[in-house]
Motif scaffolding. Structure first.
Motif, short mmCIF file in Angstrom:
data_model
loop_
_atom_site.label_atom_id
_atom_site.label_comp_id
_atom_site.label_asym_id
_atom_site.label_seq_id
_atom_site.Cartn_x
_atom_site.Cartn_y
_atom_site.Cartn_z
N CYS A 139 -4.60 71.15 71.11
CA CYS A 139 -4.05 72.48 71.31
C CYS A 139 -5.11 73.43 71.82
CB CYS A 139 -3.48 72.99 69.99
SG CYS A 139 -2.77 74.64 70.12
N GLU A 140 -4.74 74.22 72.80
CA GLU A 140 -5.64 75.21 73.36
C GLU A 140 -5.05 76.60 73.20
OE1 GLU A 140 -7.96 72.90 77.00
OE2 GLU A 140 -6.30 74.28 77.44
N GLY A 141 -5.93 77.57 73.05
CA GLY A 141 -5.55 78.97 73.07
C GLY A 141 -6.34 79.67 74.15
N TYR A 142 -5.81 80.80 74.61
CA TYR A 142 -6.44 81.52 75.71
C TYR A 142 -6.65 82.97 75.31
CZ TYR A 142 -4.39 77.37 77.76
OH TYR A 142 -4.01 76.07 78.00
N LEU A 143 -7.92 83.33 75.15
CA LEU A 143 -8.29 84.69 74.76
C LEU A 143 -8.35 85.57 76.00
CD1 LEU A 143 -11.17 84.42 72.12
CD2 LEU A 143 -8.98 85.54 71.82
N PHE A 144 -7.80 86.77 75.89
CA PHE A 144 -7.87 87.73 76.98
C PHE A 144 -8.51 89.02 76.48
CE2 PHE A 144 -6.02 91.25 79.50
CZ PHE A 144 -6.54 90.90 80.75
N ASP A 145 -9.59 89.44 77.14
CA ASP A 145 -10.27 90.68 76.84
C ASP A 145 -9.80 91.73 77.83
OD1 ASP A 145 -11.94 92.81 76.40
OD2 ASP A 145 -13.80 91.74 76.83
N PRO A 146 -8.97 92.69 77.42
CA PRO A 146 -8.43 93.67 78.38
C PRO A 146 -9.48 94.65 78.90
CG PRO A 146 -7.74 94.22 76.15
CD PRO A 146 -8.44 92.89 76.07
N ASP A 147 -10.58 94.83 78.18
CA ASP A 147 -11.61 95.76 78.64
C ASP A 147 -12.40 95.20 79.82
OD1 ASP A 147 -11.25 97.96 76.77
OD2 ASP A 147 -11.98 96.58 75.23
#
Length: 447
Positions: A139-147
């Motif tokens: 399983c993979e997750g994808y982090l998104f940094d909006p800044d």
């Protein structure tokens, strides 16, 4: 802390795969000496004189490191033994918890419809797992940094097959078992590879709505609806709640309450705002609130409830937000996507913003009446289109709308979409040590 003396093998990889515009930070260097290492190419620069930087107090260096975002922190651990050992230093982690800034990021997973699991039989699932085809094994997750508008990839290799992410709070991800029956629940910190198990729920359920609230001193979990009244039927009847805190008080699903009559919790998710859980109620649309302290439910009327489509509840800066499209041909205003905020009185909504019409036309063409899901964190609200990888990001502080850059790790797979959560990356979540007091035997799961 003294230099790190013995090697410690982490149970999960905490390395980051980076993509996007602000994820870089230069290449890492390694050293076994003092952490203040200078580049030989800068020896002629008096500001980079090693005789100055080598005398920088370690306490000041620790404060600087504590302010680093997680990807930069883990890259910095390659510099020297002392920096590598900071993750295991009690004094540094205490400092980190005190001064590290909160980061309002998002964590996405490839969408997996829970309803598609209803008719899955265990023999077929076991055969799939035996053939190495389990989608939960890698399983993979994808982090998104909006800044910084950057994407990062995380691995969840410790999560057993047959579990799905359902909620997030305080740096922890809540995973629940997919199989019908009493629900098994895990809390994981993907940055450091921790995995903590909660006792199973008491009542058998199918796909209940689950809310999670994690503070530095307590953990609260609410599980509501989808009670199994027979092997072939479910009904929204009850709520179970779990609580544990550092004051020594705990309730292991011992508190139950009845749901409001004729409620329909189709969203499968709760939002935690100011000590209370909220979820959408369908047919007709309304908002249900649950106070875990008083163990009571109440109903809040939704704005323009007869004209809403795809309503979503999110939390933004400590406020409950409702996002939905408004559609009715006889209205004097065109169709639009609107955002409302719940007032302090707890019963009245006020419109905050509307998506610009030009952008809404683009959005509606992509969405094609398939619906959308929303998640909020801090000043950001992400609107994710179902059946698509595309999403729109709204900044409530700057009042700006923009298309999110596509996740580079999905590879443009046909039919893939993102299922998102608000996520605050934390390299330390000491509250999970409270669960160790329960001395739960780990139960293996076969998927």
């Amino acid at each position: 802390m003294d230099a790190f003396n013995i090697p410690i093998t982490m149970s999960m990889s905490y390395s980051f795969t980076t993509s996007g515009g602000g994820g870089g930070g230069g290449s890492s260097s390694s050293s076994t000496g003092n952490a203040a290492v200078t580049n030989n190419n800068n020896n002629n620069n008096p500001w980079m004189d090693s005789r100055i930087w080598s005398k920088l107090p370690q306490r000041l260096i620790d404060r600087v490191i504590a302010f680093l975002p997680p990807p930069s922190f883990f890259r910095a651990r390659a510099v020297c033994k002392r920096w590598y050992g900071l993750l295991f230093s009690s004094s540094f982690l205490e400092l980190y918890l005190q001064i590290s800034p909160r980061r309002h990021w998002f964590l996405f997973f490839k969408h997996k419809s829970l309803k598609s699991c209803i008719y899955r039989n265990r023999a077929a699932a076991a055969a799939t797992a035996g053939a190495g085809g389990s989608d939960r094994a890698n399983c993979e997750g994808y982090l998104f940094d909006p800044d910084s508008v950057s994407w990062y990839r995380l691995s969840f290799s410790l999560i057993p097959p047959g579990f799905s992410p359902v909620s997030s709070s305080g740096g922890l991800i809540c995973w629940v078992s997919d199989d019908a029956g009493p629900k098994s629940i895990f809390l994981s910190n993907p940055l450091v590879g921790s995995l903590s198990q909660l006792p199973p729920t008491l009542r058998p359920r199918l796909f209940p709505s689950i809310g999670l609230s994690v503070t530095p001193s307590s953990i609260d979990v609410a599980v509501a609806g989808d009670d199994l009244i027979s092997p072939y039927a479910v009904k929204n009847l009850t709520t179970e709640s779990f609580h544990i805190d550092d004051g020594g008080f705990y309730s292991l699903w011992g508190t139950t309450s009845s749901l409001p009559r004729l409620c329909s919790l189709e969203s499968g998710r709760m939002v935690h705002v100011q000590g209370r859980f909220y979820c959408m109620n369908y047919s007709p649309f309304s908002v249900l609130g649950y106070d875990i302290t008083s163990n009571s439910w109440w109903k809040i009327q939704a704005p323009m409830r007869r004209f809403l489509r795809s309503p979503n509840l999110v939390e933004s800066k400590g406020r409950l937000i409702l996002v939905a499209t408004v559609e009715k041909s006889k209205l004097n205003v065109p169709k639009s996507l609107r955002i409302w905020g719940l007032q302090a009185c707890g019963t009245t909504w006020v419109e905050i913003e509307r998506m610009p019409q030009q952008l809404y036309h683009q959005f509606s063409e992509v969405e094609g009446n398939q619906g959308f899901d929303c998640v909020g964190n801090g000043e950001f609200i992400a609107v994710m289109i179902r059946g698509s990888e595309k999403a729109v990001l709204f900044d409530t502080y700057r009042k700006t709308w923009q298309w999110m850059p596509p996740c580079p790790f999905l590879g443009g797979e046909e039919g893939s979409e993102l299922h998102g959560f608000a996520y605050e990356p934390r390299i330390a979540t000491p509250v999970t040590t409270l669960l160790d007091q329960l001395t739960l035997p780990f139960q293996p799961f076969n998927g």
